[in-house]
Design an enzyme around this catalytic site. Sequence first.
Site, PDB file in Angstrom:
ATOM      1  N   ASP A  37       0.874  -1.182   0.000  1.00 51.23           N
ATOM      2  CA  ASP A  37       0.000   0.000   0.000  1.00 51.23           C
ATOM      3  C   ASP A  37       0.904   1.223   0.000  1.00 51.23           C
ATOM      4  O   ASP A  37       2.109   1.130   0.242  1.00 51.23           O
ATOM      5  CB  ASP A  37      -0.893  -0.021   1.255  1.00 51.23           C
ATOM      6  N   SER A  38       0.288   2.380  -0.197  1.00 47.97           N
ATOM      7  CA  SER A  38       1.052   3.632  -0.134  1.00 47.97           C
ATOM      8  C   SER A  38       1.542   3.911   1.281  1.00 47.97           C
ATOM      9  O   SER A  38       2.345   4.810   1.484  1.00 47.97           O
ATOM     10  CB  SER A  38       0.150   4.785  -0.567  1.00 47.97           C
ATOM     11  N   TYR A  57      -0.520   8.570  -2.175  1.00 44.97           N
ATOM     12  CA  TYR A  57      -0.542   8.312  -3.614  1.00 44.97           C
ATOM     13  C   TYR A  57      -1.727   9.034  -4.262  1.00 44.97           C
ATOM     14  O   TYR A  57      -1.680   9.389  -5.436  1.00 44.97           O
ATOM     15  CB  TYR A  57      -0.725   6.813  -3.893  1.00 44.97           C
ATOM     16  N   CYS A  60      -4.391  -1.272  -1.990  1.00 40.02           N
ATOM     17  CA  CYS A  60      -4.532   0.169  -2.143  1.00 40.02           C
ATOM     18  C   CYS A  60      -5.462   0.403  -3.330  1.00 40.02           C
ATOM     19  O   CYS A  60      -5.168  -0.043  -4.454  1.00 40.02           O
ATOM     20  CB  CYS A  60      -3.147   0.764  -2.423  1.00 40.02           C
ATOM     21  N   ASN A  61      -6.589   1.051  -3.093  1.00 35.49           N
ATOM     22  CA  ASN A  61      -7.538   1.318  -4.187  1.00 35.49           C
ATOM     23  C   ASN A  61      -6.909   2.187  -5.261  1.00 35.49           C
ATOM     24  O   ASN A  61      -7.159   2.017  -6.455  1.00 35.49           O
ATOM     25  CB  ASN A  61      -8.782   2.040  -3.635  1.00 35.49           C
ATOM     26  N   GLU A  63      -1.878   7.730   8.804  1.00 31.02           N
ATOM     27  CA  GLU A  63      -0.416   7.609   8.700  1.00 31.02           C
ATOM     28  C   GLU A  63       0.261   8.138   9.967  1.00 31.02           C
ATOM     29  O   GLU A  63       1.324   7.680  10.350  1.00 31.02           O
ATOM     30  CB  GLU A  63       0.107   8.389   7.482  1.00 31.02           C
ATOM     31  N   CYS A  82     -10.908   3.536   0.330  1.00 26.42           N
ATOM     32  CA  CYS A  82      -9.458   3.685   0.503  1.00 26.42           C
ATOM     33  C   CYS A  82      -9.123   2.830   1.712  1.00 26.42           C
ATOM     34  O   CYS A  82      -9.859   2.837   2.710  1.00 26.42           O
ATOM     35  CB  CYS A  82      -9.106   5.150   0.771  1.00 26.42           C
ATOM     36  N   HIS A 130      -7.045   2.986   3.982  1.00 23.51           N
ATOM     37  CA  HIS A 130      -6.745   3.660   5.256  1.00 23.51           C
ATOM     38  C   HIS A 130      -8.029   3.913   6.068  1.00 23.51           C
ATOM     39  O   HIS A 130      -7.986   3.961   7.289  1.00 23.51           O
ATOM     40  CB  HIS A 130      -6.076   5.026   5.009  1.00 23.51           C
TER      41      HIS A 130
HETATM   42  N1  DGL Z   1      -4.651   3.446   0.924  1.00 27.36           N
HETATM   43  C1  DGL Z   1      -4.764   4.012  -0.363  1.00 27.36           C
HETATM   44  C2  DGL Z   1      -6.045   3.588  -1.068  1.00 27.36           C
HETATM   45  O1  DGL Z   1      -6.634   2.570  -0.745  1.00 27.36           O
HETATM   46  C3  DGL Z   1      -4.509   5.423  -0.645  1.00 27.36           C
HETATM   47  C4  DGL Z   1      -4.058   6.452   0.263  1.00 27.36           C
HETATM   48  C5  DGL Z   1      -3.160   7.420  -0.477  1.00 27.36           C
HETATM   49  O2  DGL Z   1      -1.992   7.091  -0.588  1.00 27.36           O
HETATM   50  O3  DGL Z   1      -3.633   8.465  -0.921  1.00 27.36           O
HETATM   51  O4  DGL Z   1      -6.500   4.242  -1.972  1.00 27.36           O
END
Ligand code: DGL
Length: 270
Positions: free
Chosen positions: A20-21, A52, A83-84, A162, A194, A196
């Site tokens: 993931d990011s 991301y 990560c979506n 984060e 997302c 997170h």
């Molecule tokens: N966790 C990531 C997602 O599922 C994105 C968070 C990010 O890096 O902006 O999209």
Amino acid sequence: MKIIDSTDEMACTRPIGVFDSGVGGISVLQELIRVMPNENYIYLGDSKHAPYGTKTLEEVRRLSFENARVLLEQGAKGLVVACNTATSAAVRLMRNRYPSLPIVGIEPAVKPAALQKEHPKVLVMATPMTVEQEKFRLLMQRYEDQADIYPLPCPGLMEFIEAGDLESERLHDFLEELLHPYLSYGLDSVVLGCTHYPFAKKMIRKIVGEQVTIFDGGAGTAREMCRRLTLAGLRNPSEEKGWVHFENSLATDAELELCQRLLVQEIVDE
Ligand code: DGL
């Protein structure tokens, strides 16, 4: 690089690579462990380059391929793009690059939310990049006759997770401001698009109320990875509990501690 080879008898004992990011994909890792407790996992969080969701498509693609390379070099037998944002930007290209490798991504759980009842009102929280992608537009189009779907880009939300902030007043105020315009819509469900955001679920629930169903795609992604590994004959036959190894591009003790904390963090459910 050791890309999986079906003639390698040890292949099934190799770890599953998850990335993931940052730390958000740990919500997916929790589901993977629930579905496949006997597998081993390497979780790579690219916190150094997070977020991301506000980067360019090219950049997210480059970072995603770099994450895949790091995991494959460590012998991953399959990849979960937890990560979506990275899924919408890069998963198709990754499958082209590594056609024999089980690769599973995650997308906002619009389908179960849209089919939950007769013409529901569905709010989809996701990163700006996810909602801008063609993949998401097509997903919305598929269900637009069955539901009213409202995409809500949430720049700034993943940063709380984060920072390990899952329940401060600041997070509450941030979410309240974000969600307030939709509270009078009579929402039936909220999709956490997302990885997170499930870590902020308790707070989101407090704001949207008990009557709203909250969906995320973690469990479906874990089941799909299980299916793909089974089809490929790559499930670990061990009856022992597997291990989890965390790597993070920030590589600080604080970051790795946060990963451990989130792995055992209860994601409150309905
Ligand atoms: N966790 C990531 C997602 O599922 C994105 C968070 C990010 O890096 O902006 O999209």
